[in-house]
Design a protein around this motif. Structure first.
Motif, PDB file in Angstrom:
ATOM      1  N   LEU A   1      56.894 -10.109  41.941  1.00 27.19           N
ATOM      2  CA  LEU A   1      56.828 -11.534  41.665  1.00 27.19           C
ATOM      3  C   LEU A   1      56.430 -11.746  40.207  1.00 27.19           C
ATOM      4  O   LEU A   1      55.903 -10.838  39.559  1.00 27.19           O
ATOM      5  CB  LEU A   1      55.782 -12.205  42.569  1.00 27.19           C
ATOM      6  N   PRO A   2      56.667 -12.942  39.676  1.00 29.11           N
ATOM      7  CA  PRO A   2      56.143 -13.259  38.336  1.00 29.11           C
ATOM      8  C   PRO A   2      54.628 -13.103  38.309  1.00 29.11           C
ATOM      9  O   PRO A   2      53.961 -13.115  39.348  1.00 29.11           O
ATOM     10  CB  PRO A   2      56.567 -14.715  38.124  1.00 29.11           C
ATOM     11  N   SER A   3      54.071 -13.004  37.135  1.00 30.58           N
ATOM     12  CA  SER A   3      52.633 -12.737  37.016  1.00 30.58           C
ATOM     13  C   SER A   3      51.781 -13.882  37.553  1.00 30.58           C
ATOM     14  O   SER A   3      50.660 -13.659  38.020  1.00 30.58           O
ATOM     15  CB  SER A   3      52.271 -12.462  35.552  1.00 30.58           C
ATOM     16  N   LYS A   4      52.289 -15.127  37.505  1.00 28.45           N
ATOM     17  CA  LYS A   4      51.526 -16.275  38.005  1.00 28.45           C
ATOM     18  C   LYS A   4      52.415 -17.108  38.920  1.00 28.45           C
ATOM     19  O   LYS A   4      52.892 -18.185  38.545  1.00 28.45           O
ATOM     20  CB  LYS A   4      50.990 -17.100  36.833  1.00 28.45           C
ATOM     21  N   PRO A   5      52.614 -16.660  40.147  1.00 32.54           N
ATOM     22  CA  PRO A   5      53.477 -17.413  41.070  1.00 32.54           C
ATOM     23  C   PRO A   5      52.734 -18.559  41.736  1.00 32.54           C
ATOM     24  O   PRO A   5      51.514 -18.518  41.929  1.00 32.54           O
ATOM     25  CB  PRO A   5      53.873 -16.351  42.101  1.00 32.54           C
ATOM     26  N   VAL A   6      53.469 -19.581  42.093  1.00 33.80           N
ATOM     27  CA  VAL A   6      52.954 -20.685  42.879  1.00 33.80           C
ATOM     28  C   VAL A   6      54.110 -21.224  43.708  1.00 33.80           C
ATOM     29  O   VAL A   6      55.270 -21.075  43.306  1.00 33.80           O
ATOM     30  CB  VAL A   6      52.356 -21.803  41.985  1.00 33.80           C
ATOM     31  N   MET A   7      53.827 -21.816  44.856  1.00 32.78           N
ATOM     32  CA  MET A   7      54.870 -22.459  45.642  1.00 32.78           C
ATOM     33  C   MET A   7      54.491 -23.923  45.840  1.00 32.78           C
ATOM     34  O   MET A   7      53.347 -24.241  46.161  1.00 32.78           O
ATOM     35  CB  MET A   7      55.060 -21.776  47.000  1.00 32.78           C
ATOM     36  N   LEU A   8      55.467 -24.795  45.632  1.00 35.47           N
ATOM     37  CA  LEU A   8      55.257 -26.232  45.708  1.00 35.47           C
ATOM     38  C   LEU A   8      55.989 -26.774  46.926  1.00 35.47           C
ATOM     39  O   LEU A   8      57.218 -26.745  46.977  1.00 35.47           O
ATOM     40  CB  LEU A   8      55.757 -26.903  44.431  1.00 35.47           C
TER      41      LEU A   8
ATOM     42  N   ILE B   1      52.069 -30.853  37.653  1.00 34.17           N
ATOM     43  CA  ILE B   1      53.206 -29.990  37.350  1.00 34.17           C
ATOM     44  C   ILE B   1      53.168 -29.541  35.889  1.00 34.17           C
ATOM     45  O   ILE B   1      53.446 -28.376  35.577  1.00 34.17           O
ATOM     46  CB  ILE B   1      54.529 -30.712  37.678  1.00 34.17           C
ATOM     47  N   LYS B   2      52.797 -30.449  35.001  1.00 29.96           N
ATOM     48  CA  LYS B   2      52.687 -30.074  33.585  1.00 29.96           C
ATOM     49  C   LYS B   2      51.609 -29.020  33.394  1.00 29.96           C
ATOM     50  O   LYS B   2      51.780 -28.065  32.625  1.00 29.96           O
ATOM     51  CB  LYS B   2      52.369 -31.307  32.738  1.00 29.96           C
ATOM     52  N   MET B   3      50.472 -29.174  34.088  1.00 32.66           N
ATOM     53  CA  MET B   3      49.407 -28.179  33.998  1.00 32.66           C
ATOM     54  C   MET B   3      49.894 -26.811  34.452  1.00 32.66           C
ATOM     55  O   MET B   3      49.627 -25.794  33.802  1.00 32.66           O
ATOM     56  CB  MET B   3      48.207 -28.625  34.832  1.00 32.66           C
ATOM     57  N   LEU B   4      50.619 -26.782  35.569  1.00 28.55           N
ATOM     58  CA  LEU B   4      51.129 -25.501  36.067  1.00 28.55           C
ATOM     59  C   LEU B   4      52.086 -24.876  35.061  1.00 28.55           C
ATOM     60  O   LEU B   4      52.031 -23.665  34.796  1.00 28.55           O
ATOM     61  CB  LEU B   4      51.823 -25.705  37.415  1.00 28.55           C
ATOM     62  N   TYR B   5      52.956 -25.689  34.516  1.00 36.43           N
ATOM     63  CA  TYR B   5      53.921 -25.196  33.517  1.00 36.43           C
ATOM     64  C   TYR B   5      53.193 -24.682  32.272  1.00 36.43           C
ATOM     65  O   TYR B   5      53.468 -23.572  31.800  1.00 36.43           O
ATOM     66  CB  TYR B   5      54.888 -26.308  33.147  1.00 36.43           C
ATOM     67  N   ASP B   6      52.261 -25.483  31.742  1.00 37.52           N
ATOM     68  CA  ASP B   6      51.529 -25.091  30.537  1.00 37.52           C
ATOM     69  C   ASP B   6      50.661 -23.858  30.770  1.00 37.52           C
ATOM     70  O   ASP B   6      50.372 -23.097  29.834  1.00 37.52           O
ATOM     71  CB  ASP B   6      50.653 -26.248  30.051  1.00 37.52           C
ATOM     72  N   SER B   7      50.233 -23.648  32.023  1.00 38.75           N
ATOM     73  CA  SER B   7      49.381 -22.495  32.355  1.00 38.75           C
ATOM     74  C   SER B   7      50.192 -21.239  32.638  1.00 38.75           C
ATOM     75  O   SER B   7      49.616 -20.190  32.952  1.00 38.75           O
ATOM     76  CB  SER B   7      48.500 -22.828  33.566  1.00 38.75           C
ATOM     77  N   GLY B   8      51.519 -21.342  32.580  1.00 42.58           N
ATOM     78  CA  GLY B   8      52.362 -20.164  32.771  1.00 42.58           C
ATOM     79  C   GLY B   8      52.748 -19.864  34.190  1.00 42.58           C
ATOM     80  O   GLY B   8      53.236 -18.762  34.481  1.00 42.58           O
TER      81      GLY B   8
END
Length: 274
Positions: free
Chosen positions: A113-120, A87-94
């Motif tokens: 969508l945001p430029s770097k979307p992800v779904m958890l 989760i920290k990696m995803l946050y730090d990677s934007g």
């Protein structure tokens, strides 16, 4: 069971950056499965959506976690430290954690969508999803999608009904993962659909006070007929690493299972898989 194992293996291969170009998903069936309407839903069937256009649009990385706990390594188990590092990696990677409705609006209504979307996403209703996963997500401003097997509610090591309600109140999304994890391809009668989909969906809606409009197939297993049926109940349904159904892509949204791997390996897997 061989088919189930093959589907799970496909997902794990993607997570470890093994290239595979195959699918064991049948796209034709001999018998139409029954459809039972439920008045509390207002879902637009994929048949009335521009599916060819959706198939040309970029997919979004969707990560699937199961057990988050310390101890001996095992399939589908991620340690608390590894999960927090992810989760920290995803946050730090934007990256920005989106909801199923945001993904639906992107594909159907062309909402940006945001430029770097992800779904958890989180399967199987484990209590650690409430005690470990949700607080870590919230620490980084993320929200997750928790797919519930309703048979497990209030049982040891699984989510309490009150915890499911609290997750929804805290901004997380609650989805359905069937009543007892029976694969959707085995729903052959109207009673099967009532037991596995309609009644659990209604229960979760009453529990959360919110629409339950997303579904995760048990074991990721689906076929064309089940995807068509799910389009009457849910806006989005999630599979694992297989190819999407070309007529019902909204009901066959791809995910990858996340094993206990380093953040760097996870990031590479996301980029290669989606």
């Amino acid at each position: 069971m061989q088919r189930v194992f093959k589907r799970i293996l496909l997902s794990m291969c993607l997570a470890f950056n093994i290239v595979i170009v195959t699918s064991c998903v049948p796209h034709s069936v001999n018998q139409q499965q029954p459809f039972i309407a439920i008045d509390t839903l207002s879902v637009t069937s994929d048949e009335r959506i521009d599916t060819p256009a959706i198939l040309t649009m970029p997919q979004v990385p969707v990560l699937c976690y199961h057990r988050i706990e310390n101890g001996t390594k095992a399939n589908y188990k991620v340690s608390q430290a590894t999960f927090e590092a992810h989760i920290k990696m995803l946050y730090d990677s934007g990256y920005y954690a989106i909801t199923p409705i945001e993904l639906y609006d992107y594909w159907v209504n062309r909402e940006p969508l945001p430029s770097k979307p992800v779904m958890l996403t989180f399967d199987d209703s484990r209590v650690a999803h409430y005690t470990i996963a949700a607080p870590i997500l919230e620490q980084y401003g993320f929200r997750g999608v928790f797919f519930i097997m309703t048979i497990t509610c209030d049982k040891p090591n699984y989510l309490l009904k009150s915890q499911i309600t609290q997750l929804a109140q805290r901004g997380h999304i609650i989805g359905l993962h069937s009543w007892d994890h029976t694969m959707a391809t085995q729903y052959l009668t109207a009673n099967d659909w009532l037991k596995q989909v309609v009644e659990p969906q209604k229960m979760l809606q009453e529990l959360t006070g919110q629409p339950i409009d997303c579904w995760a197939y048990p074991n990721g297993v689906f076929n064309h007929s089940t995807a068509q049926q799910m389009s009457h109940y849910f806006k989005l349904s999630f599979i694992l690493a297989d190819k999407r159904d070309t007529l019902f892509p909204l009901q066959t949204v791809r995910r990858i299972i996340v094993p206990d791997i380093s953040p760097a390996v996870l990031l590479r897997s996301m980029k290669r898989s989606f």
